[in-house]
Design a protein around this motif. Structure first.
Motif, short mmCIF file in Angstrom:
data_model
loop_
_atom_site.label_atom_id
_atom_site.label_comp_id
_atom_site.label_asym_id
_atom_site.label_seq_id
_atom_site.Cartn_x
_atom_site.Cartn_y
_atom_site.Cartn_z
N GLU A 1 -9.26 29.54 16.11
CA GLU A 1 -9.49 29.16 14.92
C GLU A 1 -7.78 28.40 14.58
OE1 GLU A 1 -11.17 30.69 12.30
OE2 GLU A 1 -12.92 30.14 12.31
N GLU A 2 -6.66 29.40 15.25
CA GLU A 2 -5.32 28.89 15.02
C GLU A 2 -5.57 27.57 15.93
OE1 GLU A 2 -1.43 28.91 13.16
OE2 GLU A 2 -3.40 29.20 12.56
N ALA A 3 -5.17 28.29 17.71
CA ALA A 3 -5.07 27.22 18.61
C ALA A 3 -5.37 25.85 18.00
CB ALA A 3 -5.21 27.74 19.93
N THR A 4 -7.00 25.58 17.66
CA THR A 4 -7.72 24.80 17.79
C THR A 4 -6.40 23.92 16.43
OG1 THR A 4 -9.39 25.34 18.20
CG2 THR A 4 -9.90 23.84 17.19
N GLU B 1 1.32 21.99 26.57
CA GLU B 1 0.94 20.84 27.68
C GLU B 1 1.25 19.89 27.01
OE1 GLU B 1 0.25 18.39 31.16
OE2 GLU B 1 1.63 20.17 30.73
N SER B 2 0.19 19.95 25.66
CA SER B 2 -0.99 19.09 25.28
C SER B 2 0.54 18.64 24.36
CB SER B 2 -2.01 19.54 24.24
OG SER B 2 -1.88 18.56 23.29
N GLY C 1 -9.09 17.08 26.07
CA GLY C 1 -9.33 18.21 27.22
C GLY C 1 -8.96 19.52 26.67
N TYR C 2 -7.63 19.12 26.01
CA TYR C 2 -7.28 20.53 25.63
C TYR C 2 -8.05 21.40 24.47
CZ TYR C 2 -3.07 18.93 28.11
OH TYR C 2 -2.46 18.46 28.61
N HIS C 3 -8.49 20.71 23.97
CA HIS C 3 -10.06 21.49 22.55
C HIS C 3 -10.81 22.40 23.64
CE1 HIS C 3 -8.70 20.16 18.98
NE2 HIS C 3 -7.97 19.14 19.21
N ARG C 4 -11.00 21.84 24.76
CA ARG C 4 -12.99 21.49 25.72
C ARG C 4 -12.27 22.61 26.47
NH1 ARG C 4 -12.95 16.40 26.80
NH2 ARG C 4 -11.70 16.62 28.85
N THR D 1 -3.80 10.50 25.22
CA THR D 1 -4.36 9.79 24.56
C THR D 1 -5.46 10.31 24.26
OG1 THR D 1 -5.69 10.14 27.02
CG2 THR D 1 -4.20 7.79 26.72
N ARG D 2 -6.78 9.85 23.14
CA ARG D 2 -7.66 10.70 22.65
C ARG D 2 -8.15 11.62 23.83
NH1 ARG D 2 -7.98 10.29 17.63
NH2 ARG D 2 -7.61 7.93 16.78
N GLU D 3 -8.72 11.17 24.73
CA GLU D 3 -9.07 11.78 26.47
C GLU D 3 -8.16 12.82 26.64
OE1 GLU D 3 -10.92 11.24 30.38
OE2 GLU D 3 -10.00 9.24 29.53
N ALA D 4 -7.61 13.04 26.89
CA ALA D 4 -6.49 13.73 27.44
C ALA D 4 -6.24 14.91 26.14
CB ALA D 4 -4.42 13.23 27.33
N LEU D 5 -6.09 14.16 25.32
CA LEU D 5 -6.00 15.82 23.90
C LEU D 5 -7.36 16.02 23.80
CD1 LEU D 5 -3.40 14.37 21.42
CD2 LEU D 5 -3.10 15.26 22.90
#
Length: 249
Positions: free
Chosen positions: A116-119, A78-79, A95-98, A89-93
């Motif tokens: 950690e690998e996913a991040t 999705e990212s 969101g995936y980290h959150r 956008t930085r905000e959109a990306l």
């Protein structure tokens, strides 16, 4: 590699066309299109190694391995989709980290390397978008006049304007489900459930992995559901989640 060579060749042709002279508007649009195309090639190449990295990092003895792999890769895909279709956008990306951090709160300490690998993969995708100049600080608000009425009703409003169908989308946002699993959750049976699933599939919001396989949310389905969540949260009386006691029809 052949695909990358083809893209580079196409980019060279576009650069040659630039040198022959174009209007500033045309040049700006062309450069943006070139950035998106090159971004797609770079992200596609990155995704090829991303899944392999996840599969290597996730413990093969873990009973939740396949489920975690599916959840992580859905967030990653999705990212990646926001980057390749020009919505990064930085905000959109962020969101995936959150969401990854929220999932980590529910996991065991032994799951840390997996998260950690996913991040790391999400960070790499953001780095690619930034290096190609296709990462914006914030999303521009689309104008009301930009709404395609017929397509929006067909692909968003009509498919989701149903308690059972919206409930199905919400269930598939957390995990893929079999037909019998969705039947048990929603209380719908046979042709009744199939009717709603076909509506969602026809709109491109869900898909079935294989014939008679599990149903899962598509990237479009996820974006539609996120949009509904934002609208619901902004309207009085709609932000409070309630139990879906009225799903049976």
């Amino acid at each position: 590699m052949r695909e990358i060579r083809d893209e580079v060749r196409a980019l060279r042709e576009e650069v040659r066309a630039l040198s022959e002279g174009r209007s500033q508007t045309g040049v700006t649009g062309l450069i943006a299109a070139m950035q998106r195309e090159f971004g797609k090639v770079a992200i596609d190449a990155h995704l090829e190694s991303a899944r392999a990295g996840l599969e290597h990092e996730l413990d093969r003895a873990c009973p939740e391995r396949e489920k975690c792999l599916e959840v992580f890769f859905r967030e990653i895909m999705e990212s990646a989709g926001t980057i390749t279709d020009g919505r990064a956008t930085r905000e959109a990306l962020a969101g995936y980290h959150r969401r990854i951090r929220e999932l980590k709160k529910q996991a065991q300490p032994t799951c840390t390397p997996c998260f950690e690998e996913a991040t790391r993969i999400l960070d790499k995708q953001e780095e690619i978008a930034g290096s190609l100049g296709i990462l914006r600080e914030r999303e521009d608000d689309p104008s009301i006049g930009s709404i395609s009425v017929e397509e929006t009703v067909k692909k968003v409003l009509e498919p989701t304007a149903s308690i059972p169908r919206l409930g199905i989308l919400m269930e598939l946002a957390t995990d893929s489900r079999t037909f019998s699993g969705l039947s048990a959750i929603t209380g719908l049976r046979g042709g009744n459930l199939l009717f709603h699933l076909e509506k969602l599939e026809g709109a491109g919001l869900i898909s079935q992995r294989y014939e008679r396989g599990e149903y899962e949310l598509t990237a479009s389905g996820y974006r539609v559901l996120r949009g509904i969540a934002r609208i619901s949260a902004s309207l009085p009386g709609c932000g409070q989640k309630s139990e879906h006691t009225d799903r049976k029809i």
